[in-house]
Scaffold this motif. Sequence first.
Motif, mmCIF file in Angstrom:
data_model
loop_
_atom_site.group_PDB
_atom_site.id
_atom_site.type_symbol
_atom_site.label_atom_id
_atom_site.label_comp_id
_atom_site.label_asym_id
_atom_site.label_seq_id
_atom_site.Cartn_x
_atom_site.Cartn_y
_atom_site.Cartn_z
ATOM 1 N N GLY A 78 0.726 -1.291 0.039
ATOM 2 C CA GLY A 78 0.029 -0.094 -0.072
ATOM 3 C C GLY A 78 0.766 1.238 0.111
ATOM 4 O O GLY A 78 0.335 2.299 0.047
ATOM 5 N N ASP A 79 2.090 1.069 0.100
ATOM 6 C CA ASP A 79 2.895 2.370 -0.074
ATOM 7 C C ASP A 79 3.007 2.702 -1.546
ATOM 8 O O ASP A 79 4.292 2.400 -2.027
ATOM 9 C CB ASP A 79 4.265 1.983 0.760
ATOM 10 C CG ASP A 79 5.024 3.347 0.603
ATOM 11 O OD1 ASP A 79 4.737 4.349 0.238
ATOM 12 O OD2 ASP A 79 6.416 3.252 1.481
ATOM 13 N N ALA A 80 2.140 3.558 -1.875
ATOM 14 C CA ALA A 80 2.319 3.826 -3.504
ATOM 15 C C ALA A 80 3.621 4.849 -3.845
ATOM 16 O O ALA A 80 4.127 4.896 -4.822
ATOM 17 C CB ALA A 80 1.125 4.392 -3.852
ATOM 18 N N ALA A 81 3.778 5.780 -2.982
ATOM 19 C CA ALA A 81 4.827 6.666 -3.093
ATOM 20 C C ALA A 81 5.860 6.231 -3.130
ATOM 21 O O ALA A 81 6.818 6.437 -3.856
ATOM 22 C CB ALA A 81 4.705 7.835 -1.984
ATOM 23 N N GLY A 82 6.139 5.173 -2.116
ATOM 24 C CA GLY A 82 7.568 4.440 -1.860
ATOM 25 C C GLY A 82 7.953 3.540 -3.110
ATOM 26 O O GLY A 82 8.953 3.440 -3.725
ATOM 27 N N ALA A 83 6.790 2.935 -3.598
ATOM 28 C CA ALA A 83 6.917 1.788 -4.925
ATOM 29 C C ALA A 83 7.143 2.778 -5.995
ATOM 30 O O ALA A 83 8.141 2.285 -6.956
ATOM 31 C CB ALA A 83 5.488 0.986 -4.876
ATOM 32 N N ALA A 84 6.647 4.013 -6.280
ATOM 33 C CA ALA A 84 6.943 4.883 -7.310
ATOM 34 C C ALA A 84 8.428 5.378 -7.325
ATOM 35 O O ALA A 84 9.040 5.161 -8.416
ATOM 36 C CB ALA A 84 5.811 5.945 -7.360
ATOM 37 N N ARG A 85 8.679 5.796 -6.280
ATOM 38 C CA ARG A 85 10.137 6.167 -5.898
ATOM 39 C C ARG A 85 11.176 5.075 -6.424
ATOM 40 O O ARG A 85 12.149 5.169 -7.261
ATOM 41 C CB ARG A 85 10.592 6.561 -4.818
ATOM 42 C CG ARG A 85 11.872 6.952 -4.496
ATOM 43 C CD ARG A 85 11.980 7.377 -2.883
ATOM 44 N NE ARG A 85 13.679 7.425 -2.813
ATOM 45 C CZ ARG A 85 14.422 6.571 -2.264
ATOM 46 N NH1 ARG A 85 14.039 5.369 -2.068
ATOM 47 N NH2 ARG A 85 15.499 6.984 -2.085
ATOM 48 N N LEU A 86 10.812 3.837 -6.058
ATOM 49 C CA LEU A 86 11.744 2.748 -6.360
ATOM 50 C C LEU A 86 11.673 2.337 -7.882
ATOM 51 O O LEU A 86 12.595 1.919 -8.391
ATOM 52 C CB LEU A 86 11.733 1.572 -5.495
ATOM 53 C CG LEU A 86 12.167 1.660 -4.175
ATOM 54 C CD1 LEU A 86 11.681 0.270 -3.437
ATOM 55 C CD2 LEU A 86 13.442 2.112 -3.966
ATOM 56 N N GLU A 87 10.456 2.383 -8.316
ATOM 57 C CA GLU A 87 10.317 2.239 -10.082
ATOM 58 C C GLU A 87 11.146 3.019 -10.874
ATOM 59 O O GLU A 87 11.894 2.772 -11.591
ATOM 60 C CB GLU A 87 8.910 2.281 -10.116
ATOM 61 C CG GLU A 87 8.010 0.790 -9.849
ATOM 62 C CD GLU A 87 6.569 1.110 -9.835
ATOM 63 O OE1 GLU A 87 6.149 2.167 -10.183
ATOM 64 O OE2 GLU A 87 6.092 0.211 -9.558
ATOM 65 N N ARG A 88 11.428 4.378 -10.381
ATOM 66 C CA ARG A 88 11.932 5.394 -11.016
ATOM 67 C C ARG A 88 13.662 4.904 -11.035
ATOM 68 O O ARG A 88 14.225 5.218 -11.922
ATOM 69 C CB ARG A 88 11.657 6.852 -10.548
ATOM 70 C CG ARG A 88 10.155 7.350 -10.786
ATOM 71 C CD ARG A 88 10.379 9.013 -10.479
ATOM 72 N NE ARG A 88 10.338 9.165 -8.936
ATOM 73 C CZ ARG A 88 9.366 9.218 -8.260
ATOM 74 N NH1 ARG A 88 8.117 8.935 -8.500
ATOM 75 N NH2 ARG A 88 9.509 9.589 -6.849
#
Length: 449
Positions: free
Chosen positions: A420-430
Amino acid sequence: MALSNVRCPNCRSPLSLRVEQLVDAERDPSAKARLLSGALNRVRCPVCGWEGQLATPLVYHDPQHELLLTYVPVEVSLPKREQEQLIGSLINQAISHLPPEKRKGYLLQPQAVLTLQGLVERVLQADGITREQLEAQRARLRLFEDLLRTPTDSLEAFIASHDAELDETFFQLASMTVQASREAQGSQAMNERLERALALSSYGTRLLAQQAEVEAAAESLGRLGEPLTREAVLDLILDAPSEAREAALASLARPALDYTFFQILSERIEKAEGDEKRRLTDVRQRLLRLTQEIDAAQEARVAQAASLLRMLVRADDLDRALREALPAIDDLFLGLLGANLQAAQERGDAATLERLRQIDDKLRDVIRDSLPPSLRLAQQVVAEPDEATAMRLIDEKAASVDGDFVNALLTMAQRLEVSGDAAGAARLERLHRHAVGVSMRHKLAGGHA
């Protein structure tokens, strides 16, 4: 534990090592583990290369099972009086650590065993392991030895003829045997043979299929986006192409499978008719069973992690205990350690807090040192709070940005997404996309920075 001066049983060369003669299962569970694995007092002579267990008197004490065993090898040429004095002093050491209320009658009647194998069997029997189970374990060890001796060109035929025996228990026992080996080169050869056997066996084929289902389930959950609703998870489960995918989805999305989730499913069952009603009812039954199994397995894992943490808190030799415990250290254990650190701090328990911090610091060092350079870099990148700085770190360490590094970032991003940590996941995807680009440019440049 002080160093003792002994002689190699084979060439009689002098050796200086730590000899364990008292195994207290309650105070130091790692010593019990060493006894059962054959690692207790195991020595390798640097002169002649002999390797084996040093023959020495032992006292085994387990207050939980009220078990006090003594063992004096026949090859130890001690006069009877000296034997009694040594065993007596070891028993007194064990008793001295017990509070008065735990000093019971069994301590006055130590039981002598004639062989080290006999001692191990008594310990296992006290743990509820039967003689038949012991024999089954020995049979699996003999099978592992046969596997190691089998020529490469005969390996497929050997595995085909023993396929039914190459099950989960066999591979777990074989892995523990490899971990107990002190020869790095030998361990690598055994690992390679074990991995080849796993790939060729039916159990390994099933395991790979399960892993593929879990990966596919994680990918489909990741595509749901945010917020992750119970209805969306239910639709995904109902559209699963197989029961294996259904089980993988239930495991990954377990927090969503709560009372409200099953209410929604029950409402759909009430509205459905005929075959669809029967299908949904069957799905509900399977999900109820799966959630019970998942919760029971999680409770068992928590209990094991708590037991491991207690062992580390009580360990006399923390460095050694941590090295032996490393294969069992996972995210659950680290979370439990963090929770205990916070609880000790909140209640003002300075002694426990200091010990837990010591474990935490040493554990981080052990884990970091055991990782390959690419995964150590991945930890550094993920821990860096500033994204631009993290990207510069990837650029500077381009030579370490390999497949393991890239996959580690992707796996961590998927975990954050599922949690559920969308922001953290998006950061790691970048960061993952940036790392892929860096890796490709580095390869095109011929591997030069």
